[in-house]
Structures are given as structure tokens and as C-alpha cells.
Design an enzyme around this catalytic site. Structure first.
Site, short mmCIF file in Angstrom:
data_model
loop_
_atom_site.label_atom_id
_atom_site.label_comp_id
_atom_site.label_asym_id
_atom_site.label_seq_id
_atom_site.Cartn_x
_atom_site.Cartn_y
_atom_site.Cartn_z
N HIS A 1 59.35 44.90 56.13
CA HIS A 1 57.92 45.05 56.39
C HIS A 1 57.54 44.30 57.66
CE1 HIS A 1 58.02 41.18 54.12
NE2 HIS A 1 57.09 40.83 54.98
N HIS B 1 55.03 44.87 49.43
CA HIS B 1 54.31 45.22 50.67
C HIS B 1 55.21 45.99 51.63
CE1 HIS B 1 56.21 41.43 51.36
NE2 HIS B 1 55.54 41.03 52.39
N HIS C 1 54.94 38.41 61.82
CA HIS C 1 56.40 38.44 61.64
C HIS C 1 56.90 39.83 61.28
CE1 HIS C 1 55.31 37.60 57.27
NE2 HIS C 1 56.23 38.53 57.09
N HIS D 1 57.05 32.56 48.07
CA HIS D 1 55.67 32.95 48.34
C HIS D 1 54.97 33.12 47.00
CE1 HIS D 1 55.70 33.68 52.60
NE2 HIS D 1 56.53 34.70 52.56
N TYR E 1 60.78 31.56 56.93
CA TYR E 1 60.17 31.95 58.19
C TYR E 1 60.95 31.25 59.31
CZ TYR E 1 55.79 33.94 56.27
OH TYR E 1 54.84 34.71 55.65
N GLU F 1 61.32 36.93 59.15
CA GLU F 1 61.39 36.46 57.77
C GLU F 1 62.60 37.11 57.11
OE1 GLU F 1 58.34 37.93 55.05
OE2 GLU F 1 58.62 36.20 53.73
#
Lengths: 114, 314
Positions: free
Chosen positions: B150, B206, B220, B252, B261, B271
Site C-alpha cells: 500500500h 488498507h 510511505h 500499529h 518505518y 514500511e
């Protein structure tokens, strides 16, 4: 000032704003040397010349640079010693002041502070 | 019919040689093509299309465009109509204009980020193939990531000026491209401003995300890994290669993903995103994080939002 090319040669970098100083080898960039010593005088971001938060003005000393983002440092600035600390490799002792800052949280203007 | 997944991201790099060392030796991608302009195309071992990351040398860092793959060419006609009806300009891009890609649509989402949609991209297969495949190929390099997972895009956010491109982008992705909202951070005096959103078009938590900031840019790009062990090993690889890590392995709160990160040599944040978190569904209730718990939402263990999260980007 004595200028050498030995990559293990160590130089003293002084941050004029805070008076703190740290040693930096010629193969290290200034921001990395500072961070590794646990110091925080210069804002630390991407360490790749891209984000621009570590903007400094070098007032004295010799150094080499690597490519840095033109979104943050113009060619004119670069020529006058205004550079990103993460792209600066000392070739002598350096004295600098800090220009960049981490912008405060974008929510600073709302009624409820974070 | 519809968008399936992220298919490519084209980013700017300051130094191609250093960048290739990073994306090949640390991330574990393979170079598959270099175009006439010098842009380099890379692929992860578990991806079957020709490429997913395109590096273009420039004098600034950041994102150039992002591409999503749709199921059928006919979908492009439908989306072209919908994008036009929404009042957004959309351009037809001829087959081959994006290398190895068929006909495409090009448009800007409300934040100005350039997005492509296309149905066809040259099939080359994963490194383990489709007939009695091994679970992973020999000779993986570095983190050996599976696929581009993503992108999180910085979107202009200024409550005082009434600008909230996070909200605008979110509405566009939902209304026009059939994404659905999975998680959000709500802030502001009334607690009704979307500071960040995570949207899916598949079943991953996501497929795209937006976070508010002073300008529009790249927060990112993320690569998928199986497990927490893989994330730990990836961090070891970064230590060995002196990669600048922004946040060491951590969970997260948002998406429940396992994360690191870190930055590529031009300062573009990467990431490694491990675990599926949960199976996102269109009828799954939206998760909301409140302003006082943003820290836990982003970095669950420390509960502290590091300064860089909203201030360091390209």
C-alpha cells in the site's frame, strides 16, 4: 584549517545554537554522527537528503556534500553553506547553526492540544 | 468489476545507484527493466505482474504517481464516466505509454496526487510459479518482501483554512473508485475531522491511506511480509546495511499490522508491513481512533506519536 582525506579522520563539529559539539569521521554525515552520540541539536528526519528538516548553515570549515533535495535547498543556498546536515561530510572541524525545525504538530491550532 | 489492488508506485530518488542497492539488497526486489529515460523498474518475488516500483532519478524526492489495477478493460470506461461525473479531469493513456501496461486512465485525486488505473500489465509470474510451487524461492536477498502492499499519501490539512484533503480524498476513493473506509483518526474541536483514513478495496486493512500534513506528498510505501519473525529479520537487514530506521519493529494500533518505518537513501519512507491484521470486509464496522489516543493508534506499544510521523516526509 587542516584538510585531509583519510576516511577515519575525526573532526569536531560545533552547533553554535546550543554550544554542543561532537566528533564526526570524514566518512560519516554530520547528522548521523550527532545522532549516534545521542545528541539532538539538529532536527533528525530521513537522513537521506529528502525531507529537509536538518537544514543548517555552515559558518566555518571544509566539507563535501552529496546530492540533496532541491525542494529544500536551492543551488544558491548550497553554494553559501546552507545545506542538509545528513548530506554533509566533514573535511575539517565545522561550526554551524541550525535553520531547520520539525514543524510543530499540525493540530497545534485546534482547541484541544495533543 | 472494480479496482483490485495497488499495482505500481513511481517515486523520485536523488541517487539511482544508492537507491538500487537499497531496493535490491535491503528490500529484496529484482530489477526487471530500465527505460530510455533511465527510470528503473523493480519487482518483488511474489508478484506476478512485471513490476511494482519505479525509481526515477530527480533533484527532489517523493512520489510521482501511483497506479491501481482494475479487473477488466471495460471497467476503465465505467470509471472514466464516474471520474468525469465527479468533476475531475481524466486522460486516456494509450497502451504502452506506461511500459508493459495496457490502456490506462490518468487523473488527479483531490490532493493532486496523480493516479493511474489500468487492467493489463505484462504477466511474468512469481518466482515460485503456479505448478506445485515451493512456499518461497531460494536465493532471497535482504528482507525478501512479498509484494508492494500500500501507499500512505500526505494530504494537505489545515483546519483554520478549512482545508482537509484527507476527507476529500477519502470521499473520492469511496464515491468514485468503490474503496471502503476501514479505519480513521478523528480530530478537531468537534472530533469530526478526518486527520487520517485507511481504505480498502480488497480484504487487506488498507490498499491506500491518507494522513494530514502541511503539504501533499509521500508518507510511505509499504511492502508485505508474512510474520513478526520476518519483520524482525528485516530490521536486522537494515541494521547490517546501516539503513536509517524511523521506528523499530512495533505494532500499529490501526490495522494491527507489524511494522518498521525506515527511509530509502533519498529519504522516501518505506514500511515493512507484516501480518494481515484482520480480514477487512465491506460490512465490517469502521474503527475510529480519537485525538487523545493517536499515539496508540499509530505506535501501539509506546503509545507515543514520534515527532517524525507528521513532520518528516517527501
Amino acid at each position: 584549517m587542516n584538510v585531509v582525506r583519510d576516511e577515519n579522520q575525526s573532526f569536531v563539529v560545533t552547533i553554535e545554537d546550543t554550544g554542543e559539539s561532537f566528533s564526526c569521521q570524514s566518512r560519516q554525515h554530520v547528522l548521523s554522527a550527532m545522532s549516534r552520540m545521542g545528541k539532538k541539536g539538529i532536527p533528525s528526519g530521513c537522513h537521506g537528503g529528502g525531507c529537509g528538516v536538518c537544514k543548517i548553515q555552515i559558518n566555518d570549515g571544509a566539507y563535501e556534500t552529496k546530492k540533496m533535495s532541491r525542494a529544500h535547498i536551492s543551488a544558491t543556498e548550497e553554494a553559501s553553506g546552507c545545506v542538509l546536515a545528513c548530506r554533509v561530510f566533514p573535511r575539517s572541524d565545522l561550526s554551524l547553526c541550525v535553520i531547520g525545525k520539525l514543524q510543530k504538530n499540525i493540530l497545534k491550532k485546534t482547541d484541544k492540544p495533543l | 468489476m472494480g479496482v483490485m489492488r495497488i499495482s505500481h508506485i513511481n517515486i523520485r530518488v536523488l541517487d539511482m545507484e544508492a537507491s538500487l542497492k537499497h531496493y535490491v539488497n535491503v528490500i529484496g526486489m529484482k530489477v526487471v527493466h530500465t527505460d530510455a529515460a533511465g527510470s528503473v523498474y523493480l519487482k518483488c518475488w511474489d508478484e506476478w505482474d512485471k513490476y511494482s516500483v519505479v525509481l526515477t532519478e530527480a533533484d527532489v524526492a517523493g512520489i510521482i504517481n501511483v497506479g491501481y489495477k482494475v479487473e477488466n478493460n471495460a471497467d476503465l470506461d465505467e470509471f472514466k464516466q464516474r471520474i468525469t461525473d465527479y468533476g475531475t479531469a481524466v486522460e486516456d493513456i494509450a497502451e504502452g505509454a506506461l511500459p508493459f501496461v495496457g490502456r490506462a486512465l490518468k487523473f488527479s485525486i483531490p490532493s493532486g496526487h496523480v493516479m493511474y488505473l489500468y487492467a493489463d500489465k505484462e504477466y511474468v509470474g512469481t518466482d515460485v510459479g503456479t505448478i506445485n510451487p515451493e512456499p518461497w524461492p531460494d536465493g532471497l536477498v535482504g528482507a525478501g518482501v512479498h509484494w508492494l502492499d500500500h501507499a500512505l499519501l500526505m494530504s494537505e490539512f489545515d483546519i483554520d483554512k478549512g482545508i482537509n484533503r484527507v476527507e476529500d480524498n477519502t470521499k473520492f476513493m469511496i464515491d468514485v473508485l468503490d474503496f471502503y473506509l476501514v479505519e480513521q483518526i478523528l480530530v478537531g474541536p468537534e472530533g469530526d475531522q478526518q486527520l487520517a483514513t485507511w481504505l480498502s478495496v480488497s480484504n487487506t486493512p488498507h490498499d491506500i491511506a491518507f494522513v494530514g500534513g502541511p503539504i501533499n506528498g509521500l508518507h510511505h510505501l509499504a511492502f508485505f511480509m508474512d510474520s513478526w519473525d520476518d519483520v524482525l529479520k528485516a530490521a536486522d537487514v537494515m541494521g547490517k546495511n546501516k539503513v536509517k530506521i524511523d521506528v523499530t519493529p512495533q505494532r500499529h494500533g490501526v490495522t494491527r499490522g507489524y511494522t518498521i518505518y525506515f527511509f530509502d537513501p533519498s529519504g522516501n519512507r518505506n514500511e515493512t508491513f507484516g501480518g494481515l491484521g484482520y480480514l477487512a470486509q465491506r460490512d465490517r464496522p469502521v474503527t475510529t481512533w480519537t485525538e487523545d489516543q493517536i499515539g496508540s493508534g499509530i505506535f501501539y506499544h509506546t503509545g507515543v506519536l514520534n515527532e517524525a510521523f507528521t513532520t518528516v516526509y517527501t
